[in-house]
Scaffold this motif. Structure first.
Motif, PDB file in Angstrom:
ATOM      1  N   GLN A  85       0.826  -1.204   0.000  1.00  0.00           N
ATOM      2  CA  GLN A  85       0.000   0.000   0.000  1.00  0.00           C
ATOM      3  C   GLN A  85       0.864   1.260   0.000  1.00  0.00           C
ATOM      4  OE1 GLN A  85      -3.378  -0.240  -0.399  1.00  0.00           O
ATOM      5  NE2 GLN A  85      -3.145   1.932  -0.849  1.00  0.00           N
ATOM      6  N   ARG A  86       1.981   1.235   0.717  1.00  0.00           N
ATOM      7  CA  ARG A  86       2.892   2.389   0.720  1.00  0.00           C
ATOM      8  C   ARG A  86       3.408   2.679  -0.682  1.00  0.00           C
ATOM      9  NH1 ARG A  86       7.809   1.906   4.477  1.00  0.00           N
ATOM     10  NH2 ARG A  86       8.300   3.915   3.573  1.00  0.00           N
ATOM     11  N   THR A  87       3.759   1.630  -1.417  1.00  0.00           N
ATOM     12  CA  THR A  87       4.274   1.855  -2.765  1.00  0.00           C
ATOM     13  C   THR A  87       3.168   2.375  -3.681  1.00  0.00           C
ATOM     14  OG1 THR A  87       3.921  -0.465  -3.395  1.00  0.00           O
ATOM     15  CG2 THR A  87       6.096   0.131  -2.555  1.00  0.00           C
ATOM     16  N   ARG A  88       1.973   1.858  -3.511  1.00  0.00           N
ATOM     17  CA  ARG A  88       0.847   2.338  -4.328  1.00  0.00           C
ATOM     18  C   ARG A  88       0.530   3.787  -4.024  1.00  0.00           C
ATOM     19  NH1 ARG A  88      -3.208  -2.861  -4.022  1.00  0.00           N
ATOM     20  NH2 ARG A  88      -2.110  -4.101  -5.573  1.00  0.00           N
ATOM     21  N   ASP A  89       0.482   4.119  -2.725  1.00  0.00           N
ATOM     22  CA  ASP A  89       0.182   5.496  -2.331  1.00  0.00           C
ATOM     23  C   ASP A  89       1.211   6.483  -2.864  1.00  0.00           C
ATOM     24  OD1 ASP A  89      -2.043   4.550  -0.973  1.00  0.00           O
ATOM     25  OD2 ASP A  89      -1.118   4.708   1.020  1.00  0.00           O
ATOM     26  N   ALA A  90       2.457   6.043  -2.938  1.00  0.00           N
ATOM     27  CA  ALA A  90       3.534   6.906  -3.430  1.00  0.00           C
ATOM     28  C   ALA A  90       3.661   6.883  -4.947  1.00  0.00           C
ATOM     29  CB  ALA A  90       4.859   6.498  -2.799  1.00  0.00           C
ATOM     30  N   GLY A  91       2.886   6.032  -5.601  1.00  0.00           N
ATOM     31  CA  GLY A  91       2.961   5.938  -7.057  1.00  0.00           C
ATOM     32  C   GLY A  91       4.209   5.238  -7.553  1.00  0.00           C
ATOM     33  N   THR A 126      10.171   7.224  -1.208  1.00  0.00           N
ATOM     34  CA  THR A 126       9.063   8.071  -0.754  1.00  0.00           C
ATOM     35  C   THR A 126       9.583   9.404  -0.233  1.00  0.00           C
ATOM     36  OG1 THR A 126       9.004   6.931   1.378  1.00  0.00           O
ATOM     37  CG2 THR A 126       7.440   6.205  -0.295  1.00  0.00           C
ATOM     38  N   THR A 151       9.919  11.760  -3.127  1.00  0.00           N
ATOM     39  CA  THR A 151       8.691  12.250  -3.738  1.00  0.00           C
ATOM     40  C   THR A 151       7.960  13.271  -2.869  1.00  0.00           C
ATOM     41  OG1 THR A 151       7.402  10.406  -2.838  1.00  0.00           O
ATOM     42  CG2 THR A 151       8.335  10.122  -5.054  1.00  0.00           C
ATOM     43  N   THR A 152       8.418  13.452  -1.612  1.00  0.00           N
ATOM     44  CA  THR A 152       7.738  14.414  -0.736  1.00  0.00           C
ATOM     45  C   THR A 152       8.537  15.679  -0.588  1.00  0.00           C
ATOM     46  OG1 THR A 152       8.727  13.402   1.238  1.00  0.00           O
ATOM     47  CG2 THR A 152       6.512  12.656   0.589  1.00  0.00           C
TER      48      THR A 152
END
Length: 61
Positions: free
Chosen positions: A3-9, A57, A60-61
């Motif tokens: 889910q972390r990878t999906r949320d971060a694209g 991640t 990306t932030t």
């Protein structure tokens, strides 16, 4: 973790390439299986996957 990878694209191929660049040794298909909780990785490989996700991640932030 998936889910972390999906949320971060972050796609599995992107994660795998980054993971290998920092010393990971498992195949992309094994990484995908690990992310989907279908197969285990050694403690070291798991740590490298988590480290790769953390670094990607943070970028990306």
């Amino acid at each position: 973790m998936l889910q972390r990878t999906r949320d971060a694209g972050i796609s599995v191929p992107e994660l795998w390439l980054y993971y290998v660049s920092i010393g990971g040794t498992c195949a992309e298909i094994c990484l995908d299986g690990y992310l989907h909780a279908l197969m285990p990785l050694s403690a070291l490989e798991s740590m490298l996957v988590e480290h790769a996700i953390d670094e990607m991640t943070a970028e990306t932030t």
